[in-house]
Design a protein around this motif. Structure first.
Motif, mmCIF file in Angstrom:
data_model
loop_
_atom_site.group_PDB
_atom_site.id
_atom_site.type_symbol
_atom_site.label_atom_id
_atom_site.label_comp_id
_atom_site.label_asym_id
_atom_site.label_seq_id
_atom_site.Cartn_x
_atom_site.Cartn_y
_atom_site.Cartn_z
ATOM 1 N N GLU A 12 -24.515 14.100 -21.645
ATOM 2 C CA GLU A 12 -24.242 12.978 -22.544
ATOM 3 C C GLU A 12 -24.926 13.198 -23.891
ATOM 4 O OE1 GLU A 12 -22.237 10.624 -21.477
ATOM 5 O OE2 GLU A 12 -22.483 10.421 -19.304
ATOM 6 N N ASP A 41 -29.738 14.715 -15.176
ATOM 7 C CA ASP A 41 -29.286 15.136 -13.856
ATOM 8 C C ASP A 41 -28.685 16.545 -13.919
ATOM 9 O OD1 ASP A 41 -28.381 15.212 -11.287
ATOM 10 O OD2 ASP A 41 -26.805 13.716 -11.548
ATOM 11 N N ASP A 94 -23.577 6.406 -21.357
ATOM 12 C CA ASP A 94 -22.371 6.691 -22.139
ATOM 13 C C ASP A 94 -22.017 5.617 -23.158
ATOM 14 O OD1 ASP A 94 -21.732 4.792 -20.338
ATOM 15 O OD2 ASP A 94 -20.143 5.900 -19.332
ATOM 16 N N THR A 205 -15.639 10.786 -18.189
ATOM 17 C CA THR A 205 -16.198 10.221 -16.972
ATOM 18 C C THR A 205 -16.586 11.334 -16.001
ATOM 19 O OG1 THR A 205 -15.839 8.771 -15.094
ATOM 20 C CG2 THR A 205 -13.920 9.912 -15.961
ATOM 21 N N LYS A 206 -17.640 11.096 -15.232
ATOM 22 C CA LYS A 206 -18.145 12.130 -14.337
ATOM 23 C C LYS A 206 -17.675 11.938 -12.904
ATOM 24 C CE LYS A 206 -20.569 13.639 -17.833
ATOM 25 N NZ LYS A 206 -20.203 12.644 -18.824
HETATM 26 N N1 UDP Z 1 -24.194 10.516 -14.081
HETATM 27 C C1 UDP Z 1 -25.277 11.250 -13.587
HETATM 28 N N2 UDP Z 1 -25.043 12.236 -12.667
HETATM 29 C C2 UDP Z 1 -23.791 12.517 -12.202
HETATM 30 C C3 UDP Z 1 -22.715 11.766 -12.688
HETATM 31 C C4 UDP Z 1 -22.944 10.768 -13.638
HETATM 32 O O1 UDP Z 1 -26.418 11.007 -13.971
HETATM 33 O O2 UDP Z 1 -23.637 13.414 -11.372
HETATM 34 C C5 UDP Z 1 -24.435 9.470 -15.084
HETATM 35 C C6 UDP Z 1 -23.562 9.582 -16.317
HETATM 36 O O3 UDP Z 1 -24.111 10.481 -17.267
HETATM 37 C C7 UDP Z 1 -23.560 8.162 -16.828
HETATM 38 C C8 UDP Z 1 -23.579 7.351 -15.537
HETATM 39 O O4 UDP Z 1 -24.071 8.224 -14.517
HETATM 40 O O5 UDP Z 1 -24.732 7.867 -17.560
HETATM 41 C C9 UDP Z 1 -22.208 6.805 -15.172
HETATM 42 O O6 UDP Z 1 -21.263 7.855 -15.170
HETATM 43 P P1 UDP Z 1 -19.806 7.701 -15.810
HETATM 44 O O7 UDP Z 1 -19.882 6.965 -17.087
HETATM 45 O O8 UDP Z 1 -19.175 9.060 -15.826
HETATM 46 O O9 UDP Z 1 -19.109 6.804 -14.703
HETATM 47 P P2 UDP Z 1 -17.997 5.693 -14.953
HETATM 48 O O10 UDP Z 1 -18.402 4.870 -16.139
HETATM 49 O O11 UDP Z 1 -16.725 6.443 -15.169
HETATM 50 O O12 UDP Z 1 -18.005 4.917 -13.670
#
Ligand code: UDP
Ligand code: MG
Length: 316
Positions: A12, A41, A94, A205-206
């Motif tokens: 990020e 992470d 994010d 997204t992760k």
């Molecule tokens: N994240 C993390 N490790 C992972 C996947 C995600 O620390 O293996 C963090 C990511 O950087 C973000 C948060 O978890 O700060 C939420 O992830 P993301 O925004 O991709 O999820 P979404 O909003 O799509 O549910």
């Protein structure tokens, strides 16, 4: 210290400066003493470099870096172990969550007695493929956990009393169920707060679609471990016994029917020609296996190191 902000992040780099500046501004406006714990992470972009640079001008920042990517739950768990503030806020890196929510979250935990306040992204800026399954996921979790007042279990923006994060353990992908884990640990004042949500500004997204399947499997595990973790036989025992008895009585019935027919000289079918026989066989075998599984589970739980771990709230 008033507030610890825990931010798990994975690749990020673009968001971090904007996010930490914004948090600092909110904290200064409200005169909070605070720390920001950035848990990297195992990013493979420049996130860690960015964190080190930010720390130079912003001493409230501390960073923890994993050698590889372990997942959001692991990052939160490590962050929770490090926090010192009375109130702990978690948020995504994010910029989808707004730091402007922090003062109200803080107030509800600090002054209104909440153990946990979960954000609710009432108006979401995510694609439909994500919001629709999420609705289903939330309603199943609600009914299974009995936490009826939450609409959005998996919101990254949450506030906790320090006690809560120090007594729960988040692992695997259990970050989706922190309110449920907290409830099992005995924290019952769980509240919700409507929060702003914004579209992702940088990066992607992760989590893919696999999140929903894994999510449901995790939900089952949580319930099993929470309810029967310390007494597995109470789960396997009754189901096994019922299954065994059903098979047993069906067998008795089949034999009795045949003997009566022989005695009366009426026609009868071979027992092995009857579907009921095979069903009985199956249920007897399944019943025995469930029972044995229960025994083994008892042995395993008896040997586990936390078999006598309880959450003690107070001693006088
Ligand atoms: N994240 C993390 N490790 C992972 C996947 C995600 O620390 O293996 C963090 C990511 O950087 C973000 C948060 O978890 O700060 C939420 O992830 P993301 O925004 O991709 O999820 P979404 O909003 O799509 O549910
Ligand atoms: Mg996000």
């Amino acid at each position: 210290m008033d507030i610890s902000v825990v931010i798990p992040l994975y690749n990020e780099e673009e968001s971090l400066p904007e996010l930490t500046d914004w948090i600092r501004k909110v904290m200064l406006d409200h005169n909070f003493s605070y720390e920001i714990i950035l848990v990297d992470d195992g990013s493979n972009d420049k996130s860690w470099q960015v964190i080190m640079d930010l720390k130079k001008e912003h001493p409230q920042i501390s960073g923890i870096k994993f050698r590889r990517n372990y997942g959001k739950s692991a990052a939160l768990n490590v962050g929770f172990a490090a926090v010192q503030g009375d109130v702990v806020i978690t948020m995504d890196a994010d910029l989808q969550d707004s730091p402007d929510e922090i003062p109200e979250l803080y107030d509800r935990v600090k002054n209104q007695g909440a153990d946990l306040v979960s954000g609710w992204k009432q108006k979401r800026y995510d694609p439909l493929t994500k919001t629709l399954p999420t609705k289903l996921f939330n309603s199943v979790t609600r009914s299974m956990s009995g936490i009826n007042n939450l609409h959005d279990f998996n919101c990254g923006l949450k506030a906790y009393k320090k006690d809560v994060v120090k007594s729960i353990e988040v692992y695997g992908e259990m970050h989706r169920y922190i309110p449920v884990i907290a409830k099992w640990a005995g924290f019952s004042n769980i509240q919700e707060q409507v929060v702003q949500h914004r579209a992702r500004k940088y990066g992607t997204t992760k989590f893919g679609a696999g999140r929903f399947i894994k999510g449901f499997l995790d939900l089952m595990s949580i319930f099993f471990v929470g309810k029967f973790g310390k007494r597995p036989m109470h789960f396997f025992g009754p189901v096994g016994v019922i299954s065994f008895l059903v098979g047993f009585f069906c067998t008795v019935y089949l034999i009795a029917e045949k003997l009566i027919s022989i005695a009366n000289g009426t026609s009868y079918r071979n027992i092995t020609d009857q579907p009921l026989f095979f069903l009985s066989l199956l249920t007897i075998m399944i019943g025995t296996q469930l029972f044995l599984t229960g025994f083994i589970a008892e042995l395993v739980s008896r040997n586990s190191t936390d078999r006598n771990n309880y959450h003690i709230e107070r001693v006088i």
